[in-house]
Motif scaffolding. Structure first.
Motif, PDB file in Angstrom:
ATOM      1  N   GLY A   1       0.792  -1.217   0.000  1.00  0.00           N
ATOM      2  CA  GLY A   1       0.000   0.000   0.000  1.00  0.00           C
ATOM      3  C   GLY A   1       0.829   1.274   0.000  1.00  0.00           C
ATOM      4  O   GLY A   1       0.294   2.356  -0.230  1.00  0.00           O
ATOM      5  N   ALA A   2       2.126   1.160   0.256  1.00  0.00           N
ATOM      6  CA  ALA A   2       2.987   2.336   0.260  1.00  0.00           C
ATOM      7  C   ALA A   2       3.237   2.794  -1.176  1.00  0.00           C
ATOM      8  O   ALA A   2       3.262   1.975  -2.102  1.00  0.00           O
ATOM      9  CB  ALA A   2       4.322   2.013   0.935  1.00  0.00           C
ATOM     10  N   SER A   3       3.413   4.074  -1.365  1.00  0.00           N
ATOM     11  CA  SER A   3       3.813   4.602  -2.673  1.00  0.00           C
ATOM     12  C   SER A   3       5.292   4.258  -2.851  1.00  0.00           C
ATOM     13  O   SER A   3       6.152   4.802  -2.157  1.00  0.00           O
ATOM     14  CB  SER A   3       3.612   6.111  -2.722  1.00  0.00           C
ATOM     15  N   LEU A   4       5.572   3.327  -3.739  1.00  0.00           N
ATOM     16  CA  LEU A   4       6.944   2.824  -3.862  1.00  0.00           C
ATOM     17  C   LEU A   4       7.939   3.885  -4.312  1.00  0.00           C
ATOM     18  O   LEU A   4       9.044   3.953  -3.746  1.00  0.00           O
ATOM     19  CB  LEU A   4       6.964   1.594  -4.760  1.00  0.00           C
ATOM     20  N   PRO A   5       7.629   4.748  -5.276  1.00  0.00           N
ATOM     21  CA  PRO A   5       8.591   5.806  -5.615  1.00  0.00           C
ATOM     22  C   PRO A   5       8.865   6.747  -4.436  1.00  0.00           C
ATOM     23  O   PRO A   5      10.008   7.128  -4.185  1.00  0.00           O
ATOM     24  CB  PRO A   5       7.924   6.551  -6.777  1.00  0.00           C
ATOM     25  N   GLU A   6       7.822   7.117  -3.694  1.00  0.00           N
ATOM     26  CA  GLU A   6       8.006   7.989  -2.535  1.00  0.00           C
ATOM     27  C   GLU A   6       8.835   7.289  -1.463  1.00  0.00           C
ATOM     28  O   GLU A   6       9.694   7.910  -0.834  1.00  0.00           O
ATOM     29  CB  GLU A   6       6.665   8.412  -1.956  1.00  0.00           C
ATOM     30  N   LEU A   7       8.569   6.027  -1.231  1.00  0.00           N
ATOM     31  CA  LEU A   7       9.319   5.253  -0.250  1.00  0.00           C
ATOM     32  C   LEU A   7      10.790   5.189  -0.640  1.00  0.00           C
ATOM     33  O   LEU A   7      11.678   5.415   0.180  1.00  0.00           O
ATOM     34  CB  LEU A   7       8.736   3.835  -0.141  1.00  0.00           C
ATOM     35  N   GLY A   8      11.056   4.903  -1.910  1.00  0.00           N
ATOM     36  CA  GLY A   8      12.435   4.836  -2.391  1.00  0.00           C
ATOM     37  C   GLY A   8      13.165   6.156  -2.219  1.00  0.00           C
ATOM     38  O   GLY A   8      14.318   6.194  -1.767  1.00  0.00           O
ATOM     39  N   ARG A   9      12.491   7.258  -2.550  1.00  0.00           N
ATOM     40  CA  ARG A   9      13.120   8.581  -2.401  1.00  0.00           C
ATOM     41  C   ARG A   9      13.377   8.904  -0.931  1.00  0.00           C
ATOM     42  O   ARG A   9      14.407   9.477  -0.578  1.00  0.00           O
ATOM     43  CB  ARG A   9      12.270   9.661  -3.051  1.00  0.00           C
ATOM     44  N   ALA A  10      12.453   8.533  -0.054  1.00  0.00           N
ATOM     45  CA  ALA A  10      12.639   8.786   1.380  1.00  0.00           C
ATOM     46  C   ALA A  10      13.830   7.997   1.912  1.00  0.00           C
ATOM     47  O   ALA A  10      14.616   8.509   2.718  1.00  0.00           O
ATOM     48  CB  ALA A  10      11.367   8.421   2.148  1.00  0.00           C
ATOM     49  N   VAL A  11      13.989   6.754   1.460  1.00  0.00           N
ATOM     50  CA  VAL A  11      15.139   5.948   1.880  1.00  0.00           C
ATOM     51  C   VAL A  11      16.424   6.583   1.361  1.00  0.00           C
ATOM     52  O   VAL A  11      17.413   6.700   2.102  1.00  0.00           O
ATOM     53  CB  VAL A  11      14.996   4.482   1.398  1.00  0.00           C
ATOM     54  N   GLN A  12      16.431   7.001   0.108  1.00  0.00           N
ATOM     55  CA  GLN A  12      17.629   7.652  -0.435  1.00  0.00           C
ATOM     56  C   GLN A  12      18.025   8.865   0.403  1.00  0.00           C
ATOM     57  O   GLN A  12      19.195   9.032   0.751  1.00  0.00           O
ATOM     58  CB  GLN A  12      17.389   8.089  -1.886  1.00  0.00           C
ATOM     59  N   GLU A  13      17.059   9.693   0.723  1.00  0.00           N
ATOM     60  CA  GLU A  13      17.339  10.905   1.497  1.00  0.00           C
ATOM     61  C   GLU A  13      17.852  10.574   2.897  1.00  0.00           C
ATOM     62  O   GLU A  13      18.830  11.145   3.364  1.00  0.00           O
ATOM     63  CB  GLU A  13      16.069  11.752   1.588  1.00  0.00           C
TER      64      GLU A  13
END
Length: 101
Positions: free
Chosen positions: A64-76
């Motif tokens: 259910g998570a927005s995968l692109p947003e999750l990926g960007r948050a992890v990168q940051e």
């Protein structure tokens, strides 16, 4: 395999072991809601040299998570943690979402 990160100075050396670097990345990832490292010792790759550091992580994402947003948050989060603690320029943080649970 990740090699230790060694800082040399006039008073001696400071060494960050591969396991310490991996734990640092794992804690940064854990700070992102919905992200989890699949197997920290196997799914974190760190390379460094010439004052720069690069990281690759393999994640499990919450359904259910927005995968692109999750990926960007992890990168940051990983970029900030490494830059703050190592003082090195973070060249890249590659995120692979390998599982959705």
């Amino acid at each position: 395999m990740t090699v230790p990160l060694v800082f040399e100075g006039p008073e001696g050396t400071i060494t960050l072991t591969p396991s310490a670097l991996t734990r640092l990345v794992a804690r940064a990832v854990a700070g992102v809601d919905g992200a989890r490292l699949r197997r920290p010792r196997r799914t974190v790759e760190i390379a460094h040299g010439d004052g720069r550091i690069s990281v690759g992580v393999e994640l499990s994402a919450r359904f259910g998570a927005s995968l692109p947003e999750l990926g960007r948050a992890v990168q940051e989060r990983v970029r900030d943690a490494l830059a703050t603690t190592s003082g090195l320029e973070v060249e890249r943080v590659d995120v692979e979402i390998a599982d959705v649970a």
